[in-house]
Design an enzyme around this catalytic site. Structure first.
Site, PDB file in Angstrom:
ATOM      1  N   GLY A 236       0.825  -1.205   0.000  1.00  0.00           N
ATOM      2  CA  GLY A 236       0.000   0.000   0.000  1.00  0.00           C
ATOM      3  C   GLY A 236       0.854   1.247   0.000  1.00  0.00           C
ATOM      4  O   GLY A 236       2.067   1.165  -0.211  1.00  0.00           O
ATOM      5  N   ASN A 237       0.233   2.384   0.192  1.00  0.00           N
ATOM      6  CA  ASN A 237       0.996   3.645   0.245  1.00  0.00           C
ATOM      7  C   ASN A 237       0.385   4.588   1.282  1.00  0.00           C
ATOM      8  O   ASN A 237      -0.638   4.269   1.883  1.00  0.00           O
ATOM      9  CB  ASN A 237       1.054   4.282  -1.149  1.00  0.00           C
ATOM     10  CG  ASN A 237      -0.320   4.658  -1.678  1.00  0.00           C
ATOM     11  OD1 ASN A 237      -0.993   5.525  -1.137  1.00  0.00           O
ATOM     12  ND2 ASN A 237      -0.753   3.959  -2.721  1.00  0.00           N
TER      13      ASN A 237
END
Ligand code: CTP
Ligand code: CA
Length: 229
Positions: free
Chosen positions: A33-34
């Site tokens: 993810g980020n």
């Protein structure tokens, strides 16, 4: 300026906004993810609603709450592929696309159907990644009447990198953000952005709240539609 205060200046328009980060599964319990919070996308959504537009928000992982509003339809997605499919499904009825989402550029080549055990990998684990589709470039290439706006998060060579994205993704605007600068980018409340357009000099905006950036971006769209009337 009275016209800018007009709360119905985007009446009849549909703005498609993506926000937040996409996630790509590694196995049933892990993902890539980020750090996107969804704040910029939310600011654009709020400004568009305040101007009387209908809004379709395609949201990945966010840390903010999207309002309940009669003119807002929220569609939740997880992966980049889902965000592409969901955004593409609403593109034809949209008058503008604002790609504020932080899209995962790569995904694991294979998703393990069982939890990966640490024993099998001994001291190292390698995960092969494959490139995801580019949502902005895909839809930018298909635009007919839509105004297409993207973002560019850069740590270096801001204008050069953003200029390449403007052309490659067939965008009408790129909102370039120097995320190496303190007070600009992921998770913070303010942004110092530069607006790029084809065949125009870049326009550097002052340090503004994300809310103000959202309002100014909506004003760009409103002005353009006003002029083409
Ligand atoms: N974007 C997209 N689909 C992707 C990657 C990015 O639609 N697979 C969009 C983002 O939402 C943003 C713009 O493209 O509006 C630029 O994203 P950015 O991450 O800055 O650029 P990339 O083209 O992914 O290049 P890089 O990350 O290598 O700088
Ligand atoms: Ca990227």
């Amino acid at each position: 300026d009275k016209w800018f205060a007009n709360q119905n200046r985007l009446a009849g328009k549909t703005i498609l906004v993506t926000a937040g980060g996409t996630r790509e599964a590694i196995d049933p319990v892990r993902f890539i993810g980020n750090r996107s919070s969804g704040k910029m996308g939310l600011a654009v959504v709020q400004a568009a609603l305040a101007a009387g537009a209908k809004v379709i928000a395609v949201i990945g992982q966010v840390q903010v709450e999207f309002p309940n509003h009669p003119n807002l339809m929220v569609k939740k997605v997880t992966t980049t592929a889902e965000m592409l499919a969901t955004t593409a499904a609403s593109f034809e009825k949209a008058d503008a696309l604002v790609m504020a989402a932080a899209v995962a550029d790569f995904r694991p080549a294979v998703v393990a159907d069982q939890k990966i055990k640490k024993q099998i990998s001994q001291d190292e684990l390698t995960i092969s990644l494959v490139k995801n589709p580019d949502i902005l470039a895909t839809l930018g290439a298909k635009k007919n009447h839509q105004i297409v706006m993207g973002f560019a998060a850069e740590t270096n060579d801001l204008l050069q990198n953003a200029q390449v994205k403007l052309a490659k993704k067939h965008a009408d605007y790129i909102v370039a953000n120097d995320v190496s600068q303190v007070g600009s980018g992921f998770g913070v409340a303010t942004d110092q952005v530069t607006i790029l357009q084809p065949n125009r000099a870049p326009e550097k905006w002052p340090l503004l709240s994300k809310q103000e950036v959202g309002e100014r971006l909506i004003n760009i769209l409103a002005k353009r539609w006003q002029q083409s009337k």
